[in-house]
Design a protein around this motif. Sequence first.
Motif, short mmCIF file in Angstrom:
data_model
loop_
_atom_site.label_atom_id
_atom_site.label_comp_id
_atom_site.label_asym_id
_atom_site.label_seq_id
_atom_site.Cartn_x
_atom_site.Cartn_y
_atom_site.Cartn_z
N ASP A 188 6.31 4.51 4.49
CA ASP A 188 5.33 5.58 4.67
C ASP A 188 3.91 5.07 4.37
O ASP A 188 2.95 5.46 5.03
CB ASP A 188 5.66 6.76 3.74
CG ASP A 188 6.91 7.51 4.16
OD1 ASP A 188 7.33 7.34 5.33
OD2 ASP A 188 7.47 8.24 3.33
N THR A 189 3.79 4.22 3.35
CA THR A 189 2.48 3.66 3.01
C THR A 189 1.94 2.80 4.14
O THR A 189 0.75 2.88 4.49
CB THR A 189 2.60 2.81 1.72
OG1 THR A 189 3.06 3.64 0.65
CG2 THR A 189 1.26 2.20 1.34
N ASP B 81 0.03 3.80 -3.82
CA ASP B 81 -0.01 4.74 -4.95
C ASP B 81 -0.96 4.19 -6.01
O ASP B 81 -0.64 3.22 -6.70
CB ASP B 81 1.41 4.91 -5.52
CG ASP B 81 1.48 5.95 -6.63
OD1 ASP B 81 0.41 6.39 -7.12
OD2 ASP B 81 2.59 6.35 -7.00
N TYR C 92 7.01 -0.97 -5.55
CA TYR C 92 7.79 0.07 -4.87
C TYR C 92 9.27 -0.31 -4.89
O TYR C 92 9.64 -1.39 -4.42
CB TYR C 92 7.34 0.22 -3.42
CG TYR C 92 6.06 1.01 -3.25
CD1 TYR C 92 6.10 2.36 -2.90
CD2 TYR C 92 4.82 0.41 -3.43
CE1 TYR C 92 4.93 3.09 -2.74
CE2 TYR C 92 3.64 1.14 -3.27
CZ TYR C 92 3.71 2.47 -2.93
OH TYR C 92 2.55 3.19 -2.77
N LYS D 247 9.57 4.78 0.89
CA LYS D 247 8.24 5.16 0.44
C LYS D 247 7.19 4.13 0.85
O LYS D 247 6.06 4.47 1.19
CB LYS D 247 8.24 5.35 -1.08
CG LYS D 247 9.06 6.55 -1.54
CD LYS D 247 8.97 6.73 -3.06
CE LYS D 247 9.75 7.95 -3.50
NZ LYS D 247 9.70 8.15 -4.97
#
Length: 278
Positions: A55-56, A110, A47, A52
């Motif tokens: 958020d994970t 992801d 990442y 982001k």
Amino acid sequence: MSSDTNLIAPGAGNESGGASPFDSIMLLDHNGEERWSARDLQVLMGYEEWRKFDDTVTRAAAAIEASGMDALDHIVGAAKVMNSGRWGRQQVKDYRLTRFGAYHVALAGDGRKPEVAMAKTYFAVRTREAELAAPAPTVPDSPEAHLALAQNYLAAATELVATKKELAIAAPKAGKWDQFCNSDGLIDMNVAAHALSDLTGGLGRTKFMEMLRSDDIHFLQKQNQRLPYQEHERAGRAHVRLVEAPNGKWVEQTFFTPRGLDWLVDRLGGNYLPLPAA
């Protein structure tokens, strides 16, 4: 928000010799318990943006809460001092994660990132190994009790073997399917049929799609051949995209991911190298 002052430097106390990069960033708290910095994991999980990855971590905490456990036992807000551009060293937001918390962060990551697959493999195996290494309960000295304990160990070992196999299948094989991927990294059904024609006995697209709808494989819904079951999308094996048909209309079309083809190959018979692209 806690700081790093009560944690031993990354990799300290690591008896594995740093065989995994996730071992090398492991921290030890004042009780000698394993901890990981979310900022360190962000880098290893591929990442670039903290937003982001933050958020994970939030999704991972929600998953832990949904399972009936307290997320704060495994994901705790923290601060980390970092070298940051022209401002020099500054304190930034971080989280301190247990092994279980880090595993949930990997699960929430992801799935298209090979680094995330590596993290899932590492934390799943480490978590299971820790469970198996827990002190054995006192066993009454009877044949029945010893048999029950042996059966429990066998079940746990069988589960660990199955977990390692599943994660190995899920981990993207770097470059293996590159020649068949489009610009989005996805593989059209026609192209997939060609790539696996040697393994599937030379099936054309229609027969190939029928095979994917068979009860044994169950990849596509029978009532709508373009729509994969949600479990395959959640597992990162397929994606549905809108594509423009020759008549100018936009229709849904199912694409494999490289992980999806790895999964299918395993269902069809194991080790296999794709045919070269036409």
